[in-house]
Motif scaffolding. Structure first.
Motif, PDB file in Angstrom:
ATOM      1  N   ALA A  68      13.845   2.017  -6.200  1.00 12.09           N
ATOM      2  CA  ALA A  68      13.342   3.391  -6.186  1.00 12.09           C
ATOM      3  C   ALA A  68      12.909   3.697  -4.756  1.00 12.09           C
ATOM      4  O   ALA A  68      12.794   2.795  -3.924  1.00 12.09           O
ATOM      5  N   HIS A  69      12.649   4.976  -4.489  1.00 11.20           N
ATOM      6  CA  HIS A  69      12.328   5.419  -3.144  1.00 11.20           C
ATOM      7  C   HIS A  69      11.139   4.652  -2.547  1.00 11.20           C
ATOM      8  O   HIS A  69      10.019   4.759  -3.044  1.00 11.20           O
ATOM      9  N   ARG A  71      10.408   1.486  -2.529  1.00  8.95           N
ATOM     10  CA  ARG A  71       9.879   0.308  -3.216  1.00  8.95           C
ATOM     11  C   ARG A  71      10.656  -0.978  -2.934  1.00  8.95           C
ATOM     12  O   ARG A  71      10.360  -2.023  -3.502  1.00  8.95           O
ATOM     13  N   ALA A  74       8.770  -4.256  -2.309  1.00  4.63           N
ATOM     14  CA  ALA A  74       8.147  -4.861  -3.491  1.00  4.63           C
ATOM     15  C   ALA A  74       9.194  -5.618  -4.295  1.00  4.63           C
ATOM     16  O   ALA A  74       8.940  -6.717  -4.810  1.00  4.63           O
ATOM     17  N   MET A  75      10.399  -5.061  -4.386  1.00  3.61           N
ATOM     18  CA  MET A  75      11.469  -5.758  -5.116  1.00  3.61           C
ATOM     19  C   MET A  75      11.865  -7.041  -4.396  1.00  3.61           C
ATOM     20  O   MET A  75      12.078  -8.081  -5.023  1.00  3.61           O
ATOM     21  N   THR A  77       9.953  -8.781  -2.571  1.00  2.75           N
ATOM     22  CA  THR A  77       8.857  -9.720  -2.834  1.00  2.75           C
ATOM     23  C   THR A  77       9.087 -10.430  -4.170  1.00  2.75           C
ATOM     24  O   THR A  77       8.965 -11.653  -4.269  1.00  2.75           O
ATOM     25  N   GLY A  78       9.436  -9.628  -5.180  1.00  2.00           N
ATOM     26  CA  GLY A  78       9.723 -10.204  -6.501  1.00  2.00           C
ATOM     27  C   GLY A  78      10.830 -11.246  -6.425  1.00  2.00           C
ATOM     28  O   GLY A  78      10.719 -12.344  -6.975  1.00  2.00           O
ATOM     29  N   ILE A  79      11.894 -10.911  -5.704  1.00  2.00           N
ATOM     30  CA  ILE A  79      13.034 -11.831  -5.579  1.00  2.00           C
ATOM     31  C   ILE A  79      12.604 -13.138  -4.908  1.00  2.00           C
ATOM     32  O   ILE A  79      12.831 -14.230  -5.422  1.00  2.00           O
ATOM     33  N   GLY A 103       3.143   2.001   1.883  1.00  2.00           N
ATOM     34  CA  GLY A 103       2.267   0.979   1.292  1.00  2.00           C
ATOM     35  C   GLY A 103       3.010  -0.326   1.075  1.00  2.00           C
ATOM     36  O   GLY A 103       2.526  -1.406   1.436  1.00  2.00           O
ATOM     37  N   GLU A 104       4.200  -0.230   0.517  1.00  2.65           N
ATOM     38  CA  GLU A 104       4.959  -1.440   0.176  1.00  2.65           C
ATOM     39  C   GLU A 104       5.358  -2.211   1.433  1.00  2.65           C
ATOM     40  O   GLU A 104       5.286  -3.436   1.456  1.00  2.65           O
ATOM     41  N   HIS A 107       2.228  -3.954   3.189  1.00  6.68           N
ATOM     42  CA  HIS A 107       1.677  -5.098   2.461  1.00  6.68           C
ATOM     43  C   HIS A 107       2.655  -6.267   2.355  1.00  6.68           C
ATOM     44  O   HIS A 107       2.242  -7.423   2.391  1.00  6.68           O
ATOM     45  N   ALA A 108       3.935  -5.951   2.248  1.00  8.46           N
ATOM     46  CA  ALA A 108       4.913  -7.043   2.221  1.00  8.46           C
ATOM     47  C   ALA A 108       4.882  -7.781   3.565  1.00  8.46           C
ATOM     48  O   ALA A 108       4.876  -9.011   3.619  1.00  8.46           O
ATOM     49  N   ARG A 111       1.680  -9.807   3.820  1.00  8.49           N
ATOM     50  CA  ARG A 111       1.681 -11.045   3.023  1.00  8.49           C
ATOM     51  C   ARG A 111       2.613 -12.084   3.670  1.00  8.49           C
ATOM     52  O   ARG A 111       2.632 -13.234   3.255  1.00  8.49           O
TER      53      ARG A 111
END
Lengths: 247, 357
Positions: A68-69, A71, A74-75, A77-79, A103-104, A107-108, A111
């Motif tokens: 999504a726009h 994000r 964050a995806m 990060t999940g991977i 934001g994403e 923070h990515a 981290r």
């Protein structure tokens, strides 16, 4: 005599939907060449943004997710958290990354997620048709700044490399451009370095590529290259902003 | 296995791990933060993944990215947090990825309150995010049942390649109850090579996989939505779960209630039974798919003259009860949603008022 120049394996045969003169094609090719050279296609997952590169999954020949726009980080990060052995890269534009996804991305990076971001900065929203981006230059006309960007109400253009470099977390941050072959060689070097840091599990890596958008700038490709050189490069300075070795 | 005393929120975390979910992403929010705290301690012990995201928005997409790799993954949150995750939930459903969400509901709208509520019935069963998607929604009535539902949720999410939502009210998260972890609910993860972006080398394939929710061609998008719809219709055939309580006798009033509220209703029903008053109850354990037939048939009973939906919301479930009863009997509502759980006496009063009407 054999072939001396051919399409990278990591690029598909699909015709792209990019406009004439657009530099997305060059950026795609550089990423694909790096994937080939590092031999990582079989374990790479790309994340397409929302924006002009939304269909990037059609143009690469590795696994892909469509975000999504804003994000994509964050995806990624999940991977990387559930499959650290995979190589993940996000490919994002300036509206996606520096506006809705601020934001994403921050923070990515903070981290220290072990993925790579390719950031295409062409100072305008492309897909939606030329609106003002956080990286639009002062006075630059767009469909939502028809009188030119008024920095008294919209602020100054955001320099993402500089902003991310303020984070204390180790990372690799570099800005290059795609305006001519000399720069393109440097851009490829930066992209390769970014993936190498990821492969080594070293740090988050971020490569900004100052790009052009003739269609939404209302300029010919040649005029666009000239304008970018004269207007964007003095503000978006090229070079290495941060490497993990410094820390 | 022996029963152990556990707080609901901690039991949720343990249940996920025992179901083979070693990936948990979350953002703190009352009244379910203990799940994250439990996972922060427990995941390193089992070589699992714990990430505290920067927002529920980001967490939703961490779940998406991880689920798209074919890994079992869960998050927990509470109402306002689930609103923020709803964007990702729509994308995950659109991209057909299995993932488990737990919503320990608190009062709303807005910041509302932090006490128990069932105010997210619409959000979980009718939408939340945009577009034509559905979630498989389960509603436990206590700690033991939430453990079982969390463990069931992973294979169900994989069976349908769809997110599963478990909605418990704050009380279930906060209370301690004896709980037993069933061993036999752990199901081996299914093979996801056909669609997951787990890397071509991982699956020994030369073909890339793409996980996406974008279909620019109108016919393609319509067909995609028909595929999704077929899955939801299959859920309606195969996944309806409910409990019928005290429905053998000749009851005059049928209660429909779920979650903690249904346990209060059970006490009220038992108390009334002791006085010679029969009251029946259907307790949906799945809110989607909804046990329409069960509610319909229980309402159809000759002795039954009224149906009442009792819930900790302003009557969000009434529409489903009405659509089950189909006008056979009058349907009314009773509930509170400020955070106080109605007492058995209050439930009894409502039932008596209907009987004496």
């Amino acid at each position: 005599m054999g072939k001396t120049f051919s399409k990278p394996e990591a690029l598909s045969d699909a015709y792209t939907h990019y406009c004439p003169g657009c530099t997305h094609g060059i950026a795609h090719r550089l990423v694909a060449e790096v994937i080939d050279e590092l031999g990582i296609r079989g374990r790479t997952v790309g994340i397409a943004p929302v924006g002009c590169a939304v269909l990037a999954y059609n143009y690469f020949t590795c696994d892909f997710q469509e975000a999504a726009h804003g994000r994509a980080p964050a995806m990624a990060t999940g991977i990387k958290r559930v499959r650290p052995d995979l190589i993940a890269f996000t490919y994002q534009g300036d509206g996606d990354l520096a506006s809705i996804g601020m934001g994403e991305i921050v923070h990515a990076a903070n981290r220290g997620e072990k993925f790579t971001t390719i950031f295409i900065n062409n100072a305008v929203y492309g897909m939606t048709g030329g609106q003002m981006a956080p990286t639009t230059m002062p006075g630059q006309r767009t469909t939502t700044s028809p009188m030119g960007r008024d920095v008294t109400t919209t602020g100054m253009p955001i320099k993402m490399c500089e902003l991310l470099s303020t984070l204390e977390t180790p990372g690799y941050i570099e800005r290059q451009t795609l305006l001519n072959p000399k720069y393109i060689k440097k851009a490829k070097k930066a992209i390769k370095r970014a993936f190498e840091y990821q492969i080594a599990g070293k740090c988050y890596s971020f490569v900004e590529l100052v790009s052009i958008c003739p269609t939404n700038w209302g300029k010919t490709p040649l005029e666009s290259l000239k304008w970018a050189e004269e207007s964007l490069l003095p503000y978006y300075k090229l070079g290495e902003f941060k490497t993990p070795e410094e820390e | 296995m022996a029963k152990i005393l556990m707080k609901g929120n901690e039991a949720i975390g343990e249940a996920a791990i025992r179901a083979g979910c070693l990936n948990y992403f979350a953002y703190p929010i009352t009244p379910q933060t203990e799940v994250a705290e439990y996972m922060a301690k427990r995941m390193p012990e089992v070589n699992g993944v714990f990430v505290q995201g920067e927002s529920e928005v980001a967490v939703g997409y961490m779940i998406f990215g991880a689920a798209a790799c074919g890994e079992r993954v869960m998050t927990t949150s509470s109402s306002p947090g689930v609103s923020l995750m709803s964007e990702a939930i729509s994308y995950i459903a659109g991209a057909r990825c299995p993932a488990v969400f737990v919503n320990i509901m608190r009062g709303g709208p807005g910041l509302g309150g932090i006490l128990p509520s069932q105010g997210d019935y619409f959000q979980s069963t009718k939408g939340g995010g945009h577009g034509d998607y559905r979630l498989l929604v389960m509603a436990p009535d206590g700690v033991q049942e939430i453990v079982e539902m969390v463990m069931m949720a992973f294979p169900l999410a994989e069976k349908y390649r769809n997110p599963v939502m478990i909605v418990g009210d704050g009380l279930i998260g906060q209370m301690m109850e004896p709980v037993e972890f069933p061993d036999n609910l752990t199901v081996k993860p299914s093979n996801k090579d056909a669609w997951a972006t787990n890397g071509m080398d991982t699956r020994g394939s030369k073909e890339k996989n793409i996980v996406k929710s974008l279909y620019l061609d109108p016919e393609e998008l319509n067909n995609h939505n028909l595929t999704l719809k077929a899955q939801y219709e299959r859920m309606k055939k195969e996944e309806i779960r409910f409990e019928a309580y005290n429905t053998d006798g000749d009851y005059k009033v049928l209660i429909v209630s779920y979650g903690t509220m249904s346990r209060v209703c059970k006490t009220a029903i038992d108390n009334m039974k002791a006085k010679g008053i029969e009251t029946g109850m259907i307790r949906p354990k799945t809110l989607f798919p909804y046990p329409l037939q069960a509610v319909h048939d229980a309402a159809a009973k000759q002795s039954c003259k009224a149906v009442i939906s009792i819930e900790m919301s302003m009557g969000q479930m009434v529409e489903d009860v009405e659509r089950a009863v189909l006008g056979q009997k009058p349907v009314s509502w009773y509930g509170q949603c400020g955070g106080n759980v109605p007492s058995p006496e209050e439930v009894e009063e409502q039932v008596m008022a209907l009987i004496n009407k």
